[in-house]
Write an enzyme that holds these catalytic residues in place. Structure first.
Site, PDB file in Angstrom:
ATOM      1  CB  CYS A 193      -0.930  -0.003   1.206  1.00  0.00           C
ATOM      2  SG  CYS A 193      -0.097  -0.148   2.813  1.00  0.00           S
ATOM      3  NE  ARG A 202       6.090  -4.796  11.857  1.00  0.00           N
ATOM      4  CZ  ARG A 202       5.760  -4.918  10.586  1.00  0.00           C
ATOM      5  NH1 ARG A 202       4.809  -5.768  10.247  1.00  0.00           N
ATOM      6  NH2 ARG A 202       6.359  -4.217   9.644  1.00  0.00           N
TER       7      ARG A 202
END
Length: 481
Positions: free
Chosen positions: A289, A334
């Protein structure tokens, strides 16, 4: 009559005109495969208010509002022509007619501007192309929505099946419910029913078979009547040619990955390098993206000013790859709670630029920060240009790119002074230039680029699939080269 009365009367008149537009737009789409656009925004299946808002949004770009009374004559003119499958931008027709000095009537000008889609020039309506979704997560469901929306006359892309791992009780009902309702993107526009006995979801009349498999080798698509299909892998589990080749089963012709491809897998950003896809290429990637967000404006800036080097910092919404609460994760940071933290992480978008823009000589570096919003990100593109420029010059150039260039479907432009991330949920562009945030000083330009990292990216995926399947119809008037 007061000013308020004048405004209200004007609004009611415009409402009436927009209402009259809807059946014309629908008939052109269903019967002729003609998609009516307004400055690259589709008007198909839009409400009266949506049509009026789309016209008003032109003010953000062009500086003045476009009225339905200006575009309606061009829409009516289209109904008199022998049109073939195409996309026709009535906003561009109105704008170019206003600037034209030939003295042609609306009907004459429209016929001339769309001549490539009429008579002997028109494309014949093609057979529908089967599409299979492998995986049904965030991107998979949005791609499904787009495929169903674009089914039109049935001669384009047809979503035939979804492949998922076997779930528990009422698996198909739950998956249909996730397609029907989305916390970010809202309700599905249409009707959805479930045929559990035949493992089928019926969405706006499209029968979509749900196939359960743990591995590509377990599926024979021809058993479901699927042939010559394009399979869109939304799982990201396989990213190289060897892994993605596992999908090339009976019934599957091509594989499109919705993640950056590795090795020799072509990374395609529609609008930039989609025309480099070879007809016999069976495996390709739509990159990420963020790559889709930065490559079109980077190309635009390099074409006009030259780019010597650049750095992109993405402030990215959190994703399913992160943890809701602190827990183990194979990647650094993360594992920490996504809704509670800003998380510094890596991005491969900068390195992927070279695959999409091999002629760009500039070195592009990049980094990323994940932040506690569920959708819409921003890329801050810091460029050293080959020549000096002014802020006004760059703004005018990017505004023009968003309106008239071949990148107008990828690059949007907004000048609203109080725009924030949630304003761009549902944007169909790869990125949106924020005019108010743009900084230019000498040979240094800093672009702030919003992007819906879910929906905008899914639109780019669909454009690539349309291109490789042969159902990407030409746009008129043709954008300036």
């Amino acid at each position: 009559m007061t000013v308020n009365d004048d405004s209200f009367t004007n609004w009611k008149n415009r409402e009436e005109t927009a209402e009259a537009m809807i059946p014309i737009i629908g008939k052109l789409h269903r019967e002729r495969d003609v998609t009516v656009l307004l400055h690259s925004r589709s008007l198909v299946n839009k409400s009266v208010v949506s049509i009026l808002k789309t016209h008003r949004f032109a003010r953000q770009i062009a500086g003045e509002e476009l009225s339905v009374t200006e575009t309606m004559p061009f829409l009516r003119a289209l109904t008199t022509l022998d049109l073939g499958p195409s996309q026709i931008d009535i906003g561009m027709l109105a704008a170019t007619h206003k600037a034209d000095d030939q003295g042609l009537s609306v009907e004459e000008f429209t016929a001339q501007a769309v001549a490539g889609a009429t008579g002997s020039n028109k494309i014949e309506r093609r057979e529908g192309r089967d599409v299979v979704l492998y995986g049904f997560g965030r991107i998979g469901r949005l791609v499904a929505r787009l495929l169903i929306e674009k089914a039109g006359s049935g001669n384009g892309l047809r979503l035939r099946a979804i492949v998922v791992r076997g779930g528990g009780e009422q698996d198909i009902v739950k998956r249909a419910s996730l397609l029907r309702r989305d916390s970010i993107h809202g309700q599905f526009q249409g009707t959805i029913t479930v045929d559990e006995a035949n493992s089928t979801i019926v969405a706006n009349g499209n029968a979509i078979r749900v196939i359960y498999a743990n591995d590509p080798s377990e599926v024979d698509y021809t058993a479901y009547g699927i042939k010559n299909a394009i399979l869109i892998d939304n799982t990201g589990k396989w990213r190289d040619r060897a892994g993605l080749s596992l999908h090339l089963r009976p019934g599957i012709d091509k594989v499109v990955l919705t993640a950056p491809g590795k090795g020799d897998v072509p990374n395609i950003v529609h609008g930039v390098n989609h025309d480099t896809v070879k007809p016999d290429e069976r495996i390709l990637s739509c990159a990420s993206c963020t790559t889709n967000a930065i490559v079109p404006p980077l190309k635009a800036m390099d074409d006009e000013y030259g780019v010597l080097r650049g750095h992109v910092e993405t402030v990215h919404s959190f994703t399913n790859d992160q943890n809701l609460l602190d827990n183990y994760h194979k990647s650094e940071r993360r594992g920490r709670s996504a809704p509670l933290n800003m998380v510094i992480t890596e991005t491969g978008a900068a390195s992927a630029v070279a695959k999409a823009l091999p002629d760009l000589k500039a070195r592009i570096t990049g980094s990323s920060i994940r932040v506690p919003v569920p959708d819409v990100s921003i890329a801050i593109l810091n460029l050293q240009l080959a020549r000096e420029a002014s802020r006004e010059e760059v703004l005018d150039y990017l505004r023009d790119v968003s309106l008239t260039s071949p990148l107008r479907r990828q690059i949007d432009f907004i000048s609203a002074p109080d725009a924030v991330s949630s304003d761009f949920i549902g944007s169909r562009h790869a990125s949106i230039v924020d005019a108010g945030a743009l900084k230019v000083e000498g040979d240094n330009a800093i672009l702030y680029l919003w992007y819906d990292n879910e929906f905008g990216y899914s639109c780019q995926v669909i454009r690539v699939v349309q291109h490789v399947s042969g159902v990407e119809y030409p746009t008129f008037p043709a954008p300036a080269a």
